[in-house]
Design an enzyme around this catalytic site. Structure first.
Site, PDB file in Angstrom:
ATOM      1  N   CYS A  56       0.624  -1.211  -0.183  1.00 14.28           N
ATOM      2  CA  CYS A  56      -0.199   0.104  -0.053  1.00 14.28           C
ATOM      3  C   CYS A  56       0.970   1.345   0.114  1.00 14.28           C
ATOM      4  CB  CYS A  56      -1.137   0.092   1.127  1.00 14.28           C
ATOM      5  SG  CYS A  56      -0.202  -0.222   2.828  1.00 14.28           S
TER       6      CYS A  56
ATOM      7  N   HIS B 234      -1.654   1.535   7.510  1.00 13.43           N
ATOM      8  CA  HIS B 234      -2.068   1.503   6.131  1.00 13.43           C
ATOM      9  C   HIS B 234      -2.155   2.600   5.535  1.00 13.43           C
ATOM     10  CE1 HIS B 234      -4.145  -0.295   2.629  1.00 13.43           C
ATOM     11  NE2 HIS B 234      -5.132   0.643   2.885  1.00 13.43           N
TER      12      HIS B 234
END
Ligand SMILES: [Zn+2]
Length: 396
Positions: A70, A349
């Site tokens: 990510c 994230h």
């Protein structure tokens, strides 16, 4: 698209999506060959129609997560929405820079351009896999091998450096010479130092992202001021202390705050010819077209802690003139992308918020998902790397 109906003598391009852009005409003329011209122009027409009808025509394509990637996807989306870099890839201009050189490895730039071309011209709205690109970035920076949580800003630096090296217009670097610019006025010295930098490092990537920082060292004993000029690819801003929220300007002021160098850090004064207590201050000598601001949320010591301070940053008209070395006329920026980090140092994230260069609308890019968002949601305490565009260089 009537101009595309004309028939050009071109070779069939390996990556047809890139040909869906009219500005390729020149490129195509240059590489003359008799084969397949009609076929290509028809094919191009089809591609344009397909692209127009799909979501992906506007670069609204997600990127598959290949296992903790990510951080990479977030940065790729920010770069994909950097219109001058995007156009460089879509126009295939990088080929000209690659072709001018007999380089052994140009695969990173090729894969990066291919990925952006797919993201902006693919007729499918399915998420794209950046696996070929990832293979190349790993060759360039083996530390991105494996599936550990990585730092998006570090990744950005590696990536830009890698791309730059493959499209550097300088093929033979001049031998290092020690030229003394100390007798010059600061502004002149800054220019000379910048030209000296360009003699070695000169690429589209430098055109877009690199600025110049001036550090002034003033001797507390005799008042002599010496200056040093250094190129910068981004600015890492310490997060100012504050209750609740701080502003981006607070962080900029902290970054440029006068620093005292004393004790072991005492530099040697040029005039006194002795080590003296000095003050050091940064100013910006040359503002880049794209200014990347990294908020130092992570402790440098092995990323053991994270600051989740809400940093309030302007979406429009970030005026940095007070940080300019000279009375710079143009230092006003508009935000167009943010790389966000949510969670902790242990488990986090990355996502990206980007303003589409064509429509001006904001979107959330969360790996394979792309969703519209309101511009009022862009500011959050997850903001980690901010991408600003110099107001006058904006097309919008
Ligand atoms: Zn001195």
């Amino acid at each position: 698209m009537p101009s595309m109906r004309q028939s050009y003598t071109v070779t069939v391009p390996e990556e047809p999506p890139a040909a869906a852009f009219p500005f390729l005409k020149q490129e195509m003329r240059r590489k003359g060959s008799m084969s397949g011209s009609m076929l290509v122009s028809t094919f191009v027409g089809l591609l344009i129609n397909q692209a127009k009808n799909s979501k992906s025509a506007q670069g609204l394509v997600g990127l598959k997560n290949l296992g903790n990637t990510c951080f990479m996807n977030s940065i790729l989306q920010c770069l994909s929405n950097t219109h001058s870099l995007r156009d460089y890839c879509l126009h295939n201009s990088h080929r000209r820079d690659l072709n001018n050189n007999s380089r052994t490895n140009t695969a990173l730039m090729e894969e990066f351009a291919k990925l952006l071309q797919t993201m902006w011209t693919s007729s499918s709205s399915e998420a794209v896999s950046p696996s070929e690109f990832k293979t190349q970035i790993q060759r360039y920076a083996p530390r991105f091998v494996g599936y550990n949580q990585q730092d998006a800003q570090e990744f950005l630096r590696f990536l830009l450096d890698g791309l730059h090296n493959e499209v550097n217009r300088v093929t033979v670097r001049p031998r290092g010479s020690v030229e003394d610019f100390d007798h010059l006025q600061d502004e002149e010295k800054g220019k000379k130092m910048w030209n000296k930098y360009l003699e070695r490092e000169d690429s589209k990537i430098v055109d877009v992202f690199v600025g110049q920082l001036k550090s002034s060292l003033t001797c507390s004993h005799c008042g002599f001021c010496s200056t040093v000029f250094d190129p910068f690819w981004d600015l890492s801003l310490p997060i100012a202390k504050g209750y609740g929220e701080v502003s981006l300007m607070d962080c900029m002021r902290l970054f440029t705050k006068e620093d005292v160098l004393d004790g072991d850090e005492k530099p040697t004064c040029y005039r006194c010819k002795a080590r003296r207590r000095c003050t050091k201050k940064f100013t910006i000598q040359k503002f880049p077209k794209i200014l990347v601001l990294h908020l130092k949320r992570f402790s440098e010591a092995r990323r053991t802690s994270k600051l989740s301070t809400y940093v309030n940053f302007p979406m429009k008209d970030l005026d940095l003139r007070e940080f300019a070395s000279e009375n710079s006329i143009n230092a006003v920026y508009n935000l167009y992308a943010v790389s966000n980090h949510s969670g902790t140092t242990m488990g986090g994230h990355y996502t990206a918020f980007c303003r589409n260069p064509n429509s001006g609308e904001w979107y959330t890019f969360n790996d394979s998902r792309v969703t519209p968002m309101s511009s009022s949601q862009v500011r959050s305490s997850d903001a980690y790397v901010l991408f600003y565009e110099l107001a006058s260089s904006s097309r919008m």
